[in-house]
Write a protein that holds these residues in place. Structure first.
Motif, PDB file in Angstrom:
ATOM      1  N   LEU A 118       7.402  52.469  26.440  1.00  0.00           N
ATOM      2  CA  LEU A 118       8.143  52.502  27.704  1.00  0.00           C
ATOM      3  C   LEU A 118       8.589  53.925  28.037  1.00  0.00           C
ATOM      4  N   PHE A 119       9.020  54.670  27.016  1.00  0.00           N
ATOM      5  CA  PHE A 119       9.417  56.069  27.243  1.00  0.00           C
ATOM      6  C   PHE A 119       8.235  56.875  27.768  1.00  0.00           C
ATOM      7  N   LYS A 121       5.627  55.773  29.403  1.00  0.00           N
ATOM      8  CA  LYS A 121       5.209  55.343  30.736  1.00  0.00           C
ATOM      9  C   LYS A 121       6.167  55.829  31.822  1.00  0.00           C
ATOM     10  N   TYR A 122       7.474  55.783  31.540  1.00  0.00           N
ATOM     11  CA  TYR A 122       8.462  56.055  32.592  1.00  0.00           C
ATOM     12  C   TYR A 122       9.204  57.372  32.375  1.00  0.00           C
ATOM     13  N   GLN A 123       8.605  58.295  31.622  1.00  0.00           N
ATOM     14  CA  GLN A 123       9.312  59.541  31.306  1.00  0.00           C
ATOM     15  C   GLN A 123       9.580  60.399  32.544  1.00  0.00           C
ATOM     16  N   PHE A 126      13.537  58.920  35.165  1.00  0.00           N
ATOM     17  CA  PHE A 126      14.587  58.617  34.186  1.00  0.00           C
ATOM     18  C   PHE A 126      15.437  57.431  34.616  1.00  0.00           C
ATOM     19  N   LEU A 129      13.509  54.287  33.996  1.00  0.00           N
ATOM     20  CA  LEU A 129      13.436  54.081  32.545  1.00  0.00           C
ATOM     21  C   LEU A 129      14.716  53.431  32.023  1.00  0.00           C
ATOM     22  N   ASN A 130      15.856  53.931  32.478  1.00  0.00           N
ATOM     23  CA  ASN A 130      17.127  53.349  32.029  1.00  0.00           C
ATOM     24  C   ASN A 130      17.260  51.895  32.444  1.00  0.00           C
TER      25      ASN A 130
END
Length: 299
Positions: A118-119, A121-123, A126, A129-130
């Protein structure tokens, strides 16, 4: 300005429900990358030297099933199917010697593998991601607890079964001859084991239609008041079933303990050693006891 205080009986606010659209996106990502993530998880398990009693093929097969159940639980919010599979898996691997820390370890490894994905993919977003992690982590924690509890419960069941088997082997009721039984007791006689041997003895009396039972406690080092009273109750229960009980091997230490504890010895027939107990049993059954060895008469 001071924060507003809640009344003493007020309940804390319920946690917010995870965003359904975020969970849907999360599950879609995990399904699209199923093969890659399963392989990474299996590799991490092998590198961590977990599940060493299983072959690589077995590990990958179980990883596949757990992964699919895991993702399904994330999607539906229901852990029943995963719980059933965890119990079934535990039944297979606990007897092979898999430890609790190994099961918890592989679940946490899966959680880490998915979180890293997930980190990655959505880095670049932010905030998203949260929000994805806020939706993922509570569900992942619940799944980890479900799997861990299922394994611990199965392991405890196996241990109880093993303890029962050991106790049964350590307190065998033996048929010496028709209507005569002997119960040799060796080791620690705690309340739980005392109840178990009473059940065994009464069942054997009924099966063999025994009239006399010799209970030999030569191998018992100490007894407490609970066990002593249970022993007296066992003798009384045998009498009610038509069998006379003879206690043999009563050490001076245990005898003094029974006296000090004020245990009612009136209903107990005691003989010093096992040989004497068997001779007394033969007499009660109406048989002539075999003579003890005597020196040959001198000419």
């Amino acid at each position: 300005m001071e924060p507003e205080e809640r009344p003493p009986d007020a309940q804390p606010p319920e946690p917010a429900e995870p965003d359904a659209s975020l969970l849907h996106e999360l599950v879609g990502h995990l399904r699209r990358n199923r093969g890659e993530l399963r392989e990474e998880w299996a590799r991490r398990i092998t590198d961590a030297q977990l599940l060493r009693v299983m072959t690589g093929q077995e590990i990958f097969s179980e990883v596949t099933a757990v992964y699919d159940n895991y993702v399904s639980a994330l999607e539906t919010g229901s852990v029943e199917t995963l719980q059933a599979y965890a119990r079934e898996l535990s039944e297979r691997i606990v007897p092979r010697g898999v430890e609790t820390h190994e099961v918890l370890g592989i679940v946490l490894l899966l959680r880490d593998v998915l979180a890293r994905s997930l980190f990655a993919k959505y880095q670049d977003d932010f905030d998203l991601l949260n929000r994805i992690l806020d939706a993922y982590e509570p569900a992942a924690n619940r799944i980890a607890v479900t799997v861990g509890v299922s394994f611990v419960e199965e392991r405890e069941r196996v241990i109880r079964d093993q303890q029962d088997a050991i106790r049964e082997l350590s307190t065998p009721v033996l048929q010496v001859r028709e209507r005569l039984l002997i119960l040799p007791i060796i080791g620690v006689l705690d309340p739980s084991r005392a109840r178990q041997l009473t059940e065994q003895l009464l069942g054997a009396i009924q099966r063999h239609r025994a009239r006399v039972v010799v209970i030999d406690i030569t191998g018992v080092a100490t007894v407490d008041v609970t066990v002593a009273n249970h022993l007296v109750q066992t003798v009384e229960a045998a009498r009610l079933m038509g069998a006379s009980a003879i206690i043999t091997g009563l050490s001076s230490k245990i005898a003094q303990t029974l006296v000090d504890l004020g245990v009612d010895l009136g209903m107990m027939r005691t003989v010093g050693d096992l040989q004497g107990g068997l001779e007394e049993a033969e007499r009660l059954l109406g048989h002539r006891a075999p003579p003890r060895n005597r020196p040959a008469p001198t000419q």
